[in-house]
Design an enzyme around this catalytic site. Structure first.
Site, short mmCIF file in Angstrom:
data_model
loop_
_atom_site.label_atom_id
_atom_site.label_comp_id
_atom_site.label_asym_id
_atom_site.label_seq_id
_atom_site.Cartn_x
_atom_site.Cartn_y
_atom_site.Cartn_z
N LYS A 88 36.95 -40.71 -13.38
CA LYS A 88 35.92 -40.13 -13.94
C LYS A 88 35.49 -41.27 -14.65
O LYS A 88 34.50 -40.79 -14.72
CB LYS A 88 36.73 -39.86 -15.06
N ALA A 89 35.53 -42.58 -14.88
CA ALA A 89 35.06 -43.23 -15.75
C ALA A 89 33.42 -43.92 -14.26
O ALA A 89 32.39 -43.79 -14.52
CB ALA A 89 35.69 -44.99 -15.75
N ARG A 112 49.15 -31.59 -26.03
CA ARG A 112 48.80 -29.95 -26.00
C ARG A 112 49.74 -29.21 -27.07
O ARG A 112 51.27 -29.24 -26.81
CB ARG A 112 48.64 -28.98 -25.15
N GLU A 174 43.20 -35.88 -27.39
CA GLU A 174 42.27 -35.51 -27.27
C GLU A 174 43.99 -34.67 -27.71
O GLU A 174 44.46 -33.82 -27.08
CB GLU A 174 41.81 -34.93 -26.11
P1 GTP Z 1 36.98 -32.84 -18.93
O1 GTP Z 1 35.39 -34.14 -18.62
O2 GTP Z 1 37.36 -31.87 -18.34
O3 GTP Z 1 37.80 -32.75 -20.40
O4 GTP Z 1 35.57 -31.87 -20.32
P2 GTP Z 1 35.23 -32.18 -21.79
O5 GTP Z 1 34.66 -33.85 -21.62
O6 GTP Z 1 33.69 -32.08 -21.56
O7 GTP Z 1 35.84 -31.11 -23.00
P3 GTP Z 1 35.83 -30.14 -22.97
O8 GTP Z 1 36.35 -29.58 -24.34
O9 GTP Z 1 35.22 -29.29 -22.22
O10 GTP Z 1 37.74 -29.84 -22.14
C1 GTP Z 1 38.42 -30.75 -22.54
C2 GTP Z 1 40.36 -30.16 -21.22
O11 GTP Z 1 39.88 -28.91 -22.06
C3 GTP Z 1 40.21 -29.97 -19.47
O12 GTP Z 1 40.34 -31.78 -19.29
C4 GTP Z 1 40.85 -29.33 -19.88
O13 GTP Z 1 41.92 -29.78 -19.64
C5 GTP Z 1 40.46 -28.18 -20.68
N1 GTP Z 1 39.75 -27.15 -20.17
C6 GTP Z 1 38.03 -26.82 -20.15
N2 GTP Z 1 38.06 -26.60 -19.53
C7 GTP Z 1 38.69 -25.38 -19.25
C8 GTP Z 1 38.67 -24.85 -18.07
O14 GTP Z 1 37.66 -24.15 -18.02
N3 GTP Z 1 39.96 -24.25 -17.29
C9 GTP Z 1 40.64 -24.22 -17.66
N4 GTP Z 1 41.95 -24.42 -17.46
N5 GTP Z 1 41.01 -25.77 -18.28
C10 GTP Z 1 39.83 -26.20 -19.56
MG MG Z 2 40.29 -33.65 -19.14
#
Ligand code: GTP
Ligand code: MG
Length: 238
Positions: A88-89, A112, A174
């Site tokens: 991810k980094a 969660r 988170e």
């Molecule tokens: P990430 O880089 O994916 O962590 O996203 P972000 O930093 O933009 O944050 P966001 O709040 O959009 O999402 C964080 C986390 O929420 C994800 O890592 C998933 O665990 C969950 N999540 C967000 N969108 C979805 C989705 O469309 N489907 C599912 N199954 N999980 C989601």
């Molecule tokens: Mg995530």
């Protein structure tokens, strides 16, 4: 310095793939160093998870023993693996130093919380928000504003102090709060997206969109039944 070493290592690691002439001993030493730094970092985030989990467990036990009703159904936590942290980094771009990575990756630690009812999601979030040692860094309300494909949950990034032998680490965690219906939908969507590497065929996408609507409808119906079980303590909440 630490930051310098991480960036040079990651660069070396990437270049090494295309240039097999790199001194393997030097690379191995650098790798070991970086591995130790990531291990320490992950330890701090695990402590952050432990602190938040204790808070949630205390609320849950208090509810179960004193109120005979718990708004919390289950709690799960996870620490990002070193592998997916590095991935991810790299993917998000920017400096590959530990401070820069911590700055832009906010889901190294994740907790969660699943509730039965939508109002309980907000209720638990408010209880945590009111704790003086928890600092809420960001709130994303995907229940009030679901994502385009139907994802719903309440996301908070909370910062918790972790007291170590010689210093205090402020660790962001988170928090994902959702109902059972939201969780059911998200885990199914996640499995499908994983299987199809995020390129879901249109009919499946449509099926998921529909399921998201059904899940939201179920939450609304369950919410109406909830008032029969326990009235909300805060009249300002829906
Ligand atoms: P990430 O880089 O994916 O962590 O996203 P972000 O930093 O933009 O944050 P966001 O709040 O959009 O999402 C964080 C986390 O929420 C994800 O890592 C998933 O665990 C969950 N999540 C967000 N969108 C979805 C989705 O469309 N489907 C599912 N199954 N999980 C989601
Ligand atoms: Mg995530």
């Amino acid at each position: 310095d630490t930051s310098q070493r991480v960036s040079s290592l990651v660069r070396a690691r990437q270049e090494e793939l295309s240039r097999p002439g790199t001194d393997p001993e030097q690379l191995a030493a650098q790798m070991k160093q970086v591995h130790e730094e990531f291990t320490r970092l992950r330890m701090y985030y695990q402590f952050g998870i432990d602190e938040v989990q204790t808070k949630v467990n205390i609320l849950r036990q208090e509810f179960e023993q004193i109120h005979e009703y718990s708004p919390i159904e289950h709690v799960r936590s996870r620490l990002k693996s070193t592998e997916s942290l590095v991935e991810k980094a790299v993917r998000t771009g920017g400096d590959m130093t530990i401070p820069a990575i911590r700055e832009r990756v906010h889901d190294i630690a994740g907790v969660r919380i699943t509730c039965s009812f939508v109002s309980d999601v907000y209720w638990i979030a408010d209880m945590l928000r009111r704790q003086p040692d928890l600092e809420v860094l960001t709130t994303k309300d995907y229940i009030a504003s679901p994502k385009p494909h139907g994802y719903r949950s309440l996301h908070l990034i909370v910062q918790v102090p972790v007291f170590l032998s010689e210093h205090t680490e402020h660790v962001p965690v988170e928090l994902q709060l959702r109902t059972i219906a939201m969780d059911f939908w998200a885990s199914t969507e996640h499995k499908l997206s994983y299987k199809y590497r995020r390129n879901l065929p249109a009919p499946l996408r449509a099926e998921l969109d529909d399921a998201a609507r059904v899940a939201a409808d179920l939450d609304a119906r369950m919410e109406r039944l909830r008032s029969e079980i326990r009235p909300m303590p805060d009249p300002e909440r829906p």
